[in-house]
Structures are given as C-alpha cells and as structure tokens.
Design a protein around this motif. Sequence first.
Motif, short mmCIF file in Angstrom:
data_model
loop_
_atom_site.label_atom_id
_atom_site.label_comp_id
_atom_site.label_asym_id
_atom_site.label_seq_id
_atom_site.Cartn_x
_atom_site.Cartn_y
_atom_site.Cartn_z
N LEU A 97 15.33 -77.25 41.85
CA LEU A 97 15.29 -77.12 40.39
C LEU A 97 16.45 -77.88 39.77
N SER A 98 16.21 -78.56 38.66
CA SER A 98 17.31 -79.25 37.98
C SER A 98 18.19 -78.22 37.27
N ALA A 99 19.48 -78.55 37.20
CA ALA A 99 20.43 -77.63 36.55
C ALA A 99 20.01 -77.41 35.09
N GLN A 100 19.40 -78.45 34.52
CA GLN A 100 19.04 -78.39 33.10
C GLN A 100 17.98 -77.32 32.81
N VAL A 101 16.93 -77.26 33.64
CA VAL A 101 15.88 -76.27 33.36
C VAL A 101 16.37 -74.85 33.65
N VAL A 102 17.24 -74.73 34.67
CA VAL A 102 17.79 -73.39 34.95
C VAL A 102 18.64 -72.94 33.76
N ALA A 103 19.42 -73.87 33.20
CA ALA A 103 20.24 -73.52 32.03
C ALA A 103 19.35 -73.15 30.85
N GLN A 104 18.22 -73.85 30.72
CA GLN A 104 17.27 -73.57 29.63
C GLN A 104 16.73 -72.13 29.76
N VAL A 105 16.38 -71.72 30.98
CA VAL A 105 15.89 -70.36 31.19
C VAL A 105 17.01 -69.35 30.92
N ASP A 106 18.20 -69.65 31.42
CA ASP A 106 19.31 -68.71 31.23
C ASP A 106 19.63 -68.52 29.76
N GLU A 107 19.43 -69.58 28.98
CA GLU A 107 19.67 -69.45 27.54
C GLU A 107 18.66 -68.48 26.93
N VAL A 108 17.41 -68.60 27.36
CA VAL A 108 16.37 -67.70 26.85
C VAL A 108 16.65 -66.26 27.28
N LEU A 109 17.20 -66.11 28.49
CA LEU A 109 17.47 -64.76 29.02
C LEU A 109 18.85 -64.23 28.61
N SER A 110 19.56 -64.98 27.77
CA SER A 110 20.94 -64.56 27.48
C SER A 110 20.95 -63.20 26.80
N GLY A 111 21.84 -62.35 27.26
CA GLY A 111 21.89 -60.97 26.77
C GLY A 111 21.13 -60.02 27.68
N SER A 140 10.78 -75.43 22.47
CA SER A 140 11.79 -74.54 21.90
C SER A 140 11.19 -73.39 21.10
N GLY A 141 9.91 -73.50 20.72
CA GLY A 141 9.28 -72.35 20.07
C GLY A 141 8.52 -71.51 21.09
N TRP A 142 7.93 -72.19 22.04
CA TRP A 142 7.01 -71.55 22.98
C TRP A 142 7.70 -70.56 23.91
N VAL A 143 8.76 -71.01 24.58
CA VAL A 143 9.38 -70.18 25.62
C VAL A 143 9.99 -68.89 25.05
N PRO A 144 10.72 -68.95 23.93
CA PRO A 144 11.25 -67.70 23.37
C PRO A 144 10.15 -66.71 22.99
N ALA A 145 8.98 -67.22 22.53
CA ALA A 145 7.87 -66.32 22.20
C ALA A 145 7.39 -65.60 23.46
N TYR A 146 7.35 -66.33 24.57
CA TYR A 146 6.97 -65.71 25.85
C TYR A 146 8.01 -64.67 26.27
N ALA A 147 9.29 -64.99 26.10
CA ALA A 147 10.34 -64.07 26.52
C ALA A 147 10.28 -62.77 25.72
N GLU B 155 -0.79 -66.94 20.05
CA GLU B 155 -0.39 -67.65 18.82
C GLU B 155 0.60 -68.77 19.18
N ALA B 156 1.56 -68.45 20.05
CA ALA B 156 2.55 -69.47 20.47
C ALA B 156 1.86 -70.60 21.23
N ASP B 157 0.86 -70.24 22.07
CA ASP B 157 0.10 -71.27 22.80
C ASP B 157 -0.57 -72.25 21.84
N LEU B 158 -1.23 -71.70 20.84
CA LEU B 158 -1.96 -72.55 19.89
C LEU B 158 -1.00 -73.35 19.01
N ASP B 159 0.15 -72.75 18.66
CA ASP B 159 1.16 -73.49 17.89
C ASP B 159 1.58 -74.73 18.66
#
Lengths: 206, 206
Positions: A97-111, A140-147, B155-159
């Motif tokens: 895994l690239s460090a960048q995508v891991v950092a991206q996930v960790d940002e979403v999981l922060s807290g 940037s909209g999609w992943v936080p909605a999933y989280a 909704e996020a998927d379709l966005d």
Amino acid sequence: MKMAQLSTTSEVPVATIKYYLREGLLPAGEKSGPNQSLYGPDHLRRLRVIRGLLEVGGLSVAAAREVIDAIDSDLGLAHTFEIAQRTVSPEIDPEALSAQVVAQVDEVLSGWHVSPENPGRLAAARVLQTFAELGQPDLSGWVPAYAAAALAVAEADLDEVDARDDRESKTEMVVIGTVLGDALFAGLRRAAQEHVSSQRYSGGAS
Amino acid sequence: MKMAQLSTTSEVPVATIKYYLREGLLPAGEKSGPNQSLYGPDHLRRLRVIRGLLEVGGLSVAAAREVIDAIDSDLGLAHTFEIAQRTVSPEIDPEALSAQVVAQVDEVLSGWHVSPENPGRLAAARVLQTFAELGQPDLSGWVPAYAAAALAVAEADLDEVDARDDRESKTEMVVIGTVLGDALFAGLRRAAQEHVSSQRYSGGAS
C-alpha cells in the motif's frame, strides 16, 4: 435425536453433517452405541450457524471453523470481534500500500480508536489505492460518507450484541453479525441505489 | 507500446495479459506485424480496472467480463447499474424465502422505489431468514439502522457518478463503485467496530 432425524429436521444431508463432524465444525454427538450417536438442540442450532456462515456469508470451511472456535472459546467480546474481523477480511500486505492512501484512510478515521493492524483499515486503503491507480483519486465526498454510515452501522451492531443476555448469544451475534452484516448492507445498498437512481435518472436514461 | 512494455508498466505478467486477451476482458491491440500488436493508454487503464475487479472486488473472470461489457456498451446508466448489481449479487431463489422475511424487508424499504426482482432486496431477505432460523428474529433496531446507512451511501454513490463528466467515466464509476464500494464499506465497518467496541468494553472484556 439420531443422525437421520437431525438431517431431516435441519434439511442438511447426512453426508454433509458427517463432513462437518470430520472437519470439526460440529461437535460430536453423545455415543449411544458402537455406531450411533445422539444429537440435541445445540447440534441443530450449530448446523444453522454453519449454514449461515458458509452459504449466506460465503465463508470457507476453514474460516467458518475459526469463527466457530471463537464462539466456543471463553475469549472476551473484543477478542472475538478481532477474530471474526480477521477471518472475514482479505489478507493484505501493508507493504503493497502507498503511504498516501494509508494516510488518506487515517484522516477519515481520525478521532476513532483503531489499531494500525485493524484489517478493515488496510482493506479500505487498498480500495482507495485501486481508485488512485485508476486516476480517480478525488473521493473527498464519497469516503467520508461511507465512514459516517459505517460508524452508524457499527453502533447498531454493538447495540444488538449488548441486547443479548448471555455470553454465548453475545459472541454468536458478534460472529454472525460481522459475517452477515456485510451481506445485509450490500443487499440494502443495491436496493437504495435503485431507489436513488430511479429518482435521479427516471425518464430516459435506462 | 508493445506487450512487454504494457506488462512492465502495469506490473501484470505477460501470461496474465494474454489470458485476459483470450478471455475477452482486454480488447486486442492494434496489429503492427504478424506476431505483434501495439497497446495504448486505454489498455493500461483497462488492465487496472480488471485487476481492481478481480483482486480487490473478488469477482470471477466471467463476472468481470460481464461488467466490463456493460462499460463498453451504450446502455444507459440505470441499466448499467442493474447489470453491475446483478453480477455482484448472489443468485437467490425467491421460492426459498419465507413470505415473512420478504415482508420484513419490504417494510424496511417502504417508500423506496425498488422493483421486486432487485437482487439486493432478495439478498437482504435471505440474511433475515438466516437470523430467523437461528431464533434471532427480533432485529427491529438493527435492520432500519442498516437501511438508513445504505441510503446515505447510495446517495454518495450517485453523487460520485454525477460528478464525472463523460459517459465512459460515469459508467466506469457505476461499475467500479458498485464492486469496490462493498469492500470499502466492509473495511470501514471493521474499523468502526473496533472503535465503538473499545469505547464500550475497554478495561477487562478482551
């Protein structure tokens, strides 16, 4: 009850029950003669758990045995969760895994309190890496909605575990819920996609 | 570029690329000699889509071909969604489901525009049937929480689809998003379970 009746009641063929016994998924019955054993309601219930894990959850026999061992053990709930999660998650080499995508996930999981080796953290990073390789890095909209949705579902999962009385029902719910919850969510997501899609694209696009 | 360079750039072995060509997953290159073809950026991109579907999404080669055909077709988005959904969903015999669990799902989906043959509707009903067989029929808090989360995710998927410019990017997002969204959600759910579980059970249970 005898093997034949266990088969009739559970609608699982005798050969399949014998296979589960050999593989250690189903505990042996109580010996009642040189070639005969008796089975009780616990065996019936366990057969249903096995069928759910294999057929609906799509687990391999080895994976099903691992989570069933966790139900039978006296491990704490958090540890049972760990085992169930590891068993149903793909094995991922963190080095790939690239460090960048891991950092991206960790940002979403922060807290969130999530250990670095959580199998879901790596699985999520691998999905983001696939999108990045496809030149679709801006999610940037999609992943936080999933989280946010995942957090709501995890709260509901734990509520359901807490609502069980005894240790065995709780651990069973941890295991079954972890495995079948994925299938339930995937199913409801397909239904919701049709709903949202019909609202947005109705009248021409299909 | 030649096959050898396509292999180096994509990190996919030549034998595997040839297999994808034979299986119709990857379109043929442009003939540049009796035993040589040339490949372009579209082939590279398609290889990444294939790897994502097979390795991260866990699709079979036959299923991957079906969804790739949908990307290449001129079907509307709603129809592409249907194909992607059907391909990644288990085949379920509606006759094997009790009327009761189907009604339970329909109650949760009430107000949604979902056709009776939606594969997710049946998949959700099969999960509820497994729980019912295990004597865990009261999931009156759990399932609606999943449905609400699934709706937010859809909704996020379709966005995300709507944010793409051209038809090809949109259909690619429909297909990849349908397949990889399941993996992303499952991963984030594991992370969220660890977080919620550590908050509730910390100090003794594990």
